[in-house]
Write a protein that holds these residues in place. Structure first.
Motif, mmCIF file in Angstrom:
data_model
loop_
_atom_site.group_PDB
_atom_site.id
_atom_site.type_symbol
_atom_site.label_atom_id
_atom_site.label_comp_id
_atom_site.label_asym_id
_atom_site.label_seq_id
_atom_site.Cartn_x
_atom_site.Cartn_y
_atom_site.Cartn_z
ATOM 1 N N ASP A 89 3.914 -4.264 -5.260
ATOM 2 C CA ASP A 89 4.418 -4.830 -3.992
ATOM 3 C C ASP A 89 3.562 -3.792 -2.770
ATOM 4 O O ASP A 89 3.739 -2.626 -3.116
ATOM 5 C CB ASP A 89 5.679 -5.081 -3.729
ATOM 6 C CG ASP A 89 6.236 -6.257 -4.649
ATOM 7 O OD1 ASP A 89 5.430 -7.130 -5.150
ATOM 8 O OD2 ASP A 89 7.413 -6.298 -4.827
ATOM 9 N N PHE A 90 3.483 -4.290 -1.732
ATOM 10 C CA PHE A 90 2.745 -3.481 -0.736
ATOM 11 C C PHE A 90 3.813 -2.345 -0.295
ATOM 12 O O PHE A 90 3.337 -1.303 0.135
ATOM 13 C CB PHE A 90 1.978 -4.049 0.320
ATOM 14 C CG PHE A 90 1.452 -3.535 1.204
ATOM 15 C CD1 PHE A 90 -0.080 -2.996 1.274
ATOM 16 C CD2 PHE A 90 2.091 -2.954 2.618
ATOM 17 C CE1 PHE A 90 -0.616 -2.118 2.224
ATOM 18 C CE2 PHE A 90 1.371 -2.391 3.570
ATOM 19 C CZ PHE A 90 0.214 -1.724 3.219
ATOM 20 N N ASP A 91 4.877 -2.866 -0.045
ATOM 21 C CA ASP A 91 5.888 -2.190 0.933
ATOM 22 C C ASP A 91 6.376 -0.917 -0.180
ATOM 23 O O ASP A 91 7.267 -0.210 0.498
ATOM 24 C CB ASP A 91 6.962 -2.854 1.146
ATOM 25 C CG ASP A 91 7.935 -3.499 0.011
ATOM 26 O OD1 ASP A 91 7.155 -4.101 -1.042
ATOM 27 O OD2 ASP A 91 9.147 -3.530 0.032
ATOM 28 N N GLY A 92 6.073 -0.906 -1.511
ATOM 29 C CA GLY A 92 6.469 0.243 -2.265
ATOM 30 C C GLY A 92 5.378 1.161 -2.496
ATOM 31 O O GLY A 92 5.585 2.378 -3.116
ATOM 32 N N ILE A 93 4.196 0.977 -1.863
ATOM 33 C CA ILE A 93 2.845 1.969 -2.390
ATOM 34 C C ILE A 93 3.162 3.340 -1.944
ATOM 35 O O ILE A 93 3.291 4.399 -2.418
ATOM 36 C CB ILE A 93 1.521 1.259 -1.708
ATOM 37 C CG1 ILE A 93 1.177 0.189 -2.587
ATOM 38 C CG2 ILE A 93 0.496 2.339 -1.617
ATOM 39 C CD1 ILE A 93 0.241 -0.602 -1.890
ATOM 40 N N ILE A 94 3.411 3.401 -0.422
ATOM 41 C CA ILE A 94 3.728 4.917 -0.071
ATOM 42 C C ILE A 94 4.812 5.507 -0.577
ATOM 43 O O ILE A 94 4.622 6.693 -0.935
ATOM 44 C CB ILE A 94 3.944 4.904 1.745
ATOM 45 C CG1 ILE A 94 2.909 4.101 2.295
ATOM 46 C CG2 ILE A 94 4.190 6.068 2.257
ATOM 47 C CD1 ILE A 94 1.348 4.589 2.278
#
Length: 256
Positions: A73-78
């Motif tokens: 999921d994008f929101d977990g990348i950073i």
């Protein structure tokens, strides 16, 4: 008994963390987030394809390294990079100041003001031509994106509700079901979504995000791979590879 159980649990955690670490210096764990066409998506064979995917493979070839993809999921990348659960991430990421406090960024590899403008997609039966038209509506964006930040900064002023989801595809389905009224995405992504959903219309959200335009590759802080990747990007730009990928994956026009 409890002490023995505790020791067993600790060993399991250690073994799990060890298994997740990448001990091969020439193999990098690379995060992406599919469902963001034309940057990254999954084809009918279950393979990752897209502009970012091709670019990362070109970089890997130049540096003579191996990569292992993790689709998340994008929101977990950073956060994953911050916790050193991976080495690199490429997913149409804008290098905002807030993100740069947590991770390092490469040089910009794609920067087109027209290509990265934000558009509101909505059912063509619903006339939207100004921010004032959003009052009372529910507008969606992908979690963790600058589009989510944009909506949250405008929602109180213009009286609409923000609904954030893990993927844009989820929001499109909610628009079909009349549970969400619109979706904000950058223009290249808008083109891809509209090509598959003829009922959608679009409107340019002409608001300055206050961010630099462009996409960059993200790294764990103080990564030794930052400079080699920048060298590779410069070489791929010089030999025409980067331009060829832009031509292959990005339409010259934007959503209108």
């Amino acid at each position: 008994m409890k002490k023995g159980l505790l020791v067993t649990l600790v060993l399991l955690v250690v073994l799990t963390l060890t298994a997740c670490q990448n001990n091969d210096e020439n193999t990098l764990i690379v995060l992406t987030s599919s469902g963001y066409e034309p940057y990254e998506m999954v084809d009918e064979n279950g393979q990752l394809i897209g502009f970012d995917i091709d670019l990362m493979h070109a970089i890997a070839d130049y540096l003579e390294i191996e990569i292992v993809w993790q689709d998340v999921d994008f929101d977990g990348i950073i956060a994953s990079l911050q916790m050193k659960q991976a080495d690199v991430a490429i997913a149409g990421i804008t290098p905002t100041e807030a993100r740069a406090q947590i991770v390092d960024f490469s040089a910009i590899y794609y920067n087109s003001e027209a290509g990265l403008q934000n558009y509101l997609l909505f059912d063509s039966a619903q006339g939207i031509a100004a921010l004032e038209d959003l009052e009372g509506l529910v507008i969606g964006a992908q979690l963790g994106t600058i589009q989510a930040e944009l909506l949250q900064s405008l929602s109180e002023t213009y009286g609409f509700t923000v609904d954030l989801r893990s993927t844009n595809a989820q929001i499109v389905e909610e628009i079909k079901s009349n549970r969400i009224d619109g979706l904000v995405v950058e223009s290249l992504v808008a083109n891809a979504i509209m090509a598959q959903n003829s009922f959608l219309a679009s409107w340019l959200v002409d608001v300055d995000l206050g961010h630099m335009y462009g996409n960059a590759i993200a790294f764990t802080k103080d990564s030794p791979w930052l400079e080699p990747f920048n060298e590779a990007l410069a070489a791929l730009e010089a030999d025409g590879t980067l331009a060829a990928l832009v031509t292959k994956w990005f339409e010259p026009d934007v959503a209108e």
